[in-house]
Design a protein around this motif. Structure first.
Motif, short mmCIF file in Angstrom:
data_model
loop_
_atom_site.label_atom_id
_atom_site.label_comp_id
_atom_site.label_asym_id
_atom_site.label_seq_id
_atom_site.Cartn_x
_atom_site.Cartn_y
_atom_site.Cartn_z
N ARG A 24 112.60 18.63 -11.57
CA ARG A 24 113.63 18.90 -12.58
C ARG A 24 114.90 18.15 -12.25
O ARG A 24 115.10 17.72 -11.12
CB ARG A 24 113.89 20.41 -12.65
CG ARG A 24 112.63 21.20 -13.00
CD ARG A 24 112.79 22.66 -12.66
NE ARG A 24 113.68 23.33 -13.58
CZ ARG A 24 113.30 24.27 -14.46
NH1 ARG A 24 112.04 24.64 -14.51
NH2 ARG A 24 114.16 24.84 -15.25
N GLU A 25 115.74 18.02 -13.25
CA GLU A 25 117.02 17.35 -13.04
C GLU A 25 117.92 18.21 -12.16
O GLU A 25 117.80 19.43 -12.15
CB GLU A 25 117.72 17.13 -14.39
CG GLU A 25 116.99 16.20 -15.34
CD GLU A 25 116.94 14.77 -14.83
OE1 GLU A 25 117.97 14.29 -14.30
OE2 GLU A 25 115.86 14.14 -14.93
N GLU A 26 118.84 17.55 -11.44
CA GLU A 26 119.82 18.28 -10.67
C GLU A 26 120.70 19.09 -11.63
O GLU A 26 121.07 18.60 -12.70
CB GLU A 26 120.71 17.30 -9.88
CG GLU A 26 121.05 17.80 -8.50
CD GLU A 26 121.93 16.81 -7.74
OE1 GLU A 26 121.51 15.66 -7.59
OE2 GLU A 26 123.01 17.23 -7.32
#
Lengths: 253, 440
Positions: A112-114
């Protein structure tokens, strides 16, 4: 032809600096299907599994691995995993001091994205659902990764991780070895739960036994570093009855 | 390598000025003068001195430094206030330079003395006199002699017979200016008493170089139990050297943890002398050297009595062009039968430029003992790294997981959760784990 497949094309590989083990493997697993890969000891099945996952012990000397239209040969193991590949190890390693829960949360967040990390509630729900699917006790998630696990528990952990990480393609490397009948059922149940239009798998095994529980769509037979035969699920039963000798003879290996 | 050279600031004048400034009793003045003579009589260690082999000696030089004086300001650094706010300590004392800048104690157990050494000398002179220099003194090393001659203040704890101090007591030692700093902790746990004590060394970075020489004396009488933590997280302009030694009476038990994370160079000498039958000493150590740090640890398990148990576990990781040295000794005296003594050192090398030297040693003169020692040094196991990465963990995250996992064996045996959490946070900050900051 659809891009939604894992394609192995003329793949050649060896242990770094060693003899060639894979001598031109051709194989296609479409997403949504489960294929079995069978073959005698030493035919290169486990090597193929590790090479697909990007094990740095091996080097590719020819051919390609194409995941949904994109070559993954140049990708590091972690990039391949984030692209949706999963290897259930034949011998899962022990990692001291890291709980299964923490490890899986890191693995999910790596996808997942930060700033978009998975919520604690959502994560535990997902994890508990997988634990239940495998008839396991909840306390397992607080144990350190494979530390003091029996052979069967390690295999079960590989399937637990598969259920949580939801890969698009999984390679199961002799997940049945060392399992008693009950454990085999539980593990198969886990794999069958993952089956669906968005999941492709290559199930590596010596024995028909596992394939009674995980019924494959296709069967491939590997001998001497190549896939020498493809067929319907009945091929597995034929191999079980006749052994591998007749195939060796048929292909002159 | 350049040998250590003497410092003209260390002389009789310095001793006499401390004696007169504080109006010290004659017995203490005599001890100091004797310590100074012992200091002068001992040569500096060289790289040929067995106990100091592989030590980067010049990084412990104090040539040209003045004796540290008063701090520039007497405020408590924020990093210490935050640590105190986060602790469940019953008593805290903060040393900065030669000043006590905070002393808070709300100890509910009767008869416990927890104060600075100066105050203890005034209010409990007999107690101090009975034990000071018993365990760490001028006869041991050049550096313990330096400390014994010239210490100005420190921490004193006394727990009376049968008293159990429930919550931890702690001392923070900090500084805001350079020179030769000297710290001293004297802990006396009387018969069947119990205590948990944390000594922490930490500072905000400042310009000058500080050489800090600490002495920790621990007296455990029969049946006494002590959990002791020494946590070194100085800023990088500090060189730290510490002798931490305990004498254990019959059935006494020590659980110590020595943590080295900060400073430019640090040497910890962690020693237990088992004097009473049935005594037990567990000595844990944890270190993480990076950015060129040099950590040096020596452990001694001296079994001077039958039926003693001792266990040393020191684990550390070394990154960049840093160096860790471990040398351990188990001594079993001829009459110390039925001794159980174990010593383990494990190191994780995170860089090709990182270096580890590990020297476990035994000297066993008894014939009915169980002793073992072991040492391993190596990189992160490739199969573990591949396994973690095959689940999607980026290489740097895989390394974080493997390092913290490696150190977990020590951390899981530290029975103080607040300390364990803090150490883990500092380690993660050193590893560069996103979102973790150890404020410096």
């Amino acid at each position: 032809m659809s891009d939604k497949q894992l394609e192995i094309r003329g793949l050649r590989a060896r242990i770094v600096g060693g003899e060639e083990i894979l001598k031109g493997v051709d194989l296609v697993v479409p997403r949504g299907e489960v294929h079995a890969l069978m073959g005698p000891n030493g035919s290169g099945k486990s090597t193929l599994a590790k090479v697909i996952a990007g094990d740095p012990q091996y080097e590719v000397t020819g051919g390609d691995i194409i995941l949904e239209g994109q070559s993954i040969l140049e990708m590091e193991p972690d990039e391949r995993a984030r692209e949706g590949l999963y290897l259930a190890f034949q011998y899962p390693v022990e990692v001291p001091g890291v709980s299964i829960a923490n490890f899986l949360r890191l693995a999910l967040n790596a996808r997942r994205e930060e700033g978009d990390e998975i919520g604690v509630m959502e994560f535990y729900k997902k994890l508990q659902r997988a634990v239940k699917e495998l008839n396991w006790d909840d306390s397992i998630i607080e144990r350190n990764l494979h530390e003091g696990f029996s052979g069967g528990e390690k295999k079960r952990s590989e399937i637990l991780q598969l259920l949580v990480l939801e890969p698009r393609y999984a390679i199961l490397d002799e997940t049945d070895s060392g399992l008693d009948v009950d454990a085999l059922k539980v593990v198969s149940q886990g794999v069958n739960a993952a089956r669906g239009p968005n999941f492709g798998a290559l199930v590596i095994t010596h024995y028909q036994r596992l394939l009674n529980h995980i019924v494959p769509d296709r069967v491939h037979v590997m001998v001497g570093g190549r896939v020498v035969r493809d067929g319907p699920k009945e091929l597995a039963m034929e191999l079980d009855q006749k052994g591998y000798e007749w195939i060796r003879e048929a292909v002159g290996a | 390598m350049a040998a250590l050279t003497d410092n003209p600031a260390v002389d009789l004048g310095a001793v006499e000025s401390i004696v007169s400034a504080y109006g010290e009793p004659a017995w203490l003045a005599d001890e100091r003068r004797a310590a100074l003579r012992a200091y002068a009589d001992q040569p500096f260690p060289t790289e040929k001195t067995e106990e100091w082999r592989y030590t980067q000696l010049k990084r412990f030089s104090f040539a040209g430094l003045e004796l540290a004086k008063a701090p520039k300001d007497e405020s408590v650094p924020e990093r210490i206030s935050m640590r105190i706010a986060d602790s469940d300590a019953e008593g805290v004392i903060v040393h900065k330079g030669n000043k006590v800048v905070m002393h808070k104690a709300a100890i509910k157990e009767a008869g416990v003395v927890f104060t600075d050494l100066r105050t203890a000398l005034r209010d409990h002179e007999a107690l101090v006199r009975e034990h000071l220099y018993d365990v760490v003194n001028a006869r041991q090393t050049k550096f313990t002699a330096l400390n014994s001659a010239l210490w100005e203040n420190g921490t004193f704890v006394y727990v009376p017979r049968d008293v159990e101090v429930e919550l931890p007591l702690g001392a923070f030692t900090t500084a805001d200016s350079g020179g030769i700093g000297l710290g001293r902790t004297l802990i006396v746990v009387d018969v069947n008493a119990r205590l948990t004590f944390i000594d922490e060394y930490t500072s905000e970075p400042f310009d000058e170089r500080l050489f800090f020489d600490a002495a920790t004396e621990i007296v455990l009488k029969d049946g006494a139990k002590l959990r002791y933590v020494s946590l070194q997280n100085w800023s990088r302009n500090v060189a730290h050297i510490n002798k931490l030694r305990a004498h254990l009476g019959r059935d006494a038990r020590l659980e110590s943890v020595t943590v080295s994370l900060g400073a430019d160079a640090a040497r910890a000498e962690v020693e237990s002398r088992l004097e009473g039958p049935g005594s037990e000493s567990e000595m844990l150590g944890l270190y993480f050297a990076d950015e060129g740090q040099h950590f040096n640890q020596f452990t001694l398990q001296h079994h001077a009595t039958p039926r003693g148990f001792s266990d040393v576990l020191f684990k550390g990781a070394v990154r960049d062009a840093s160096q860790a040295v471990y040398s351990g000794m188990i001594i079993v005296d001829p009459h110390a039968q039925k001794t159980d003594a174990y010593q383990t050192n494990r190191n994780l090398l995170l860089d090709e430029a990182a270096e580890v030297v590990s020297i476990p040693q035994l000297e066993i003169a008894a014939n009915d003992v169980k002793c073992s020692h072991g040492s391993t040094t190596g990189p992160v196991p490739e199969d573990q790294r591949f396994y973690l990465m095959s689940r999607g963990l980026r290489p740097e995250v895989a390394e974080h997981v493997l390092v913290t996992g490696f150190l977990y064996e020590v951390m899981s045996r530290v029975t103080l959760p607040k300390v364990a959490e803090y150490v883990e946070r500092v380690v993660q900050a050193k590893l560069g784990v996103p979102g973790v900051k150890e404020k410096l």
